[in-house]
Scaffold this active site. Sequence first.
Site, short mmCIF file in Angstrom:
data_model
loop_
_atom_site.label_atom_id
_atom_site.label_comp_id
_atom_site.label_asym_id
_atom_site.label_seq_id
_atom_site.Cartn_x
_atom_site.Cartn_y
_atom_site.Cartn_z
N HIS A 126 0.84 -1.20 -0.01
CA HIS A 126 -0.12 -0.24 -0.34
C HIS A 126 0.65 1.34 -0.33
CE1 HIS A 126 1.10 1.08 3.83
NE2 HIS A 126 0.59 -0.73 4.01
N ASP A 127 0.37 2.25 -0.92
CA ASP A 127 0.88 3.60 -1.01
C ASP A 127 2.65 3.80 -1.36
OD1 ASP A 127 -1.49 4.86 0.64
OD2 ASP A 127 0.03 3.49 2.35
N GLY A 144 4.96 -0.77 3.10
CA GLY A 144 3.97 0.36 2.39
C GLY A 144 4.99 1.43 2.48
#
Length: 266
Positions: A126-127, A144
Amino acid sequence: MSIHPSADVHASAVIEEGAQIGEGCIIGPFAYIGADVQLGAHCVLMSHAVVKGQTTLGEDNTIFSFAVIGEIPQDKKFGGEITRLEIGSRNRIREHVTVNTGTGGGGGLTKIGDDCLLMAGCHVAHDVIIANNVIVVNSAAVAGHCIIEDDVIIGGLAGIHQFVRIGKGAIVGAVTMVTNDVIPYGLVQAPRGQLDGLNLVGLKRRGVERGDIMALRAAFQMMAQGEGTFQDRVKRMGEDSDSDYVHHIVDFVTGASDRSFLTPGG
């Protein structure tokens, strides 16, 4: 649901209402496309590929069998908020790759640029922001909030720690754990990642001028053996060199970061 008339969709594929399938796309047997997915022209999903979530793909991407693209983050703080995944054009995403959407606390966006190759079994969390022409080799994992700049190669079974930045043109060797930022054009290897030099092979393959390579070598020597702190030595590099490549390192090191740096001999 919007499927371009020229798209070739296998009868066993599942496309949820609301998905948008562009011109010339090929959707293979048992592929799954979620309701909020947008596929640009000439994308190919092979059998059993999954694309879901708020995911947008550009043109000419190929997603191989059993890849799962756009699934929710593997983050306990994720509370079901609407977040996104954006993928550019001409990427090759091989078998069993996983790429997650962003989180509300991390900006809400995972992003991959153009012309990348994600080899079998690798993970993009994520991200994460991945730029262009990046190769992530088999079974490597990018945690992440990482930022991966253009032309980076991450070796097989490598692990990139959360919030790490890897600068343009760097290379990370296989089975390497990277816990700190990597300067542009750096060469990182060993089980606990060490900055062992410059990615000279990559620089030469990209046709970098001899003068710039010599300037980078001199700059690396200053980083390794100069006086003062690492930051002080890097700033002096910029004062002593007119090479754009050296100044790229200076800008990278003096930019904002949540991690410290891998340093020569460190």
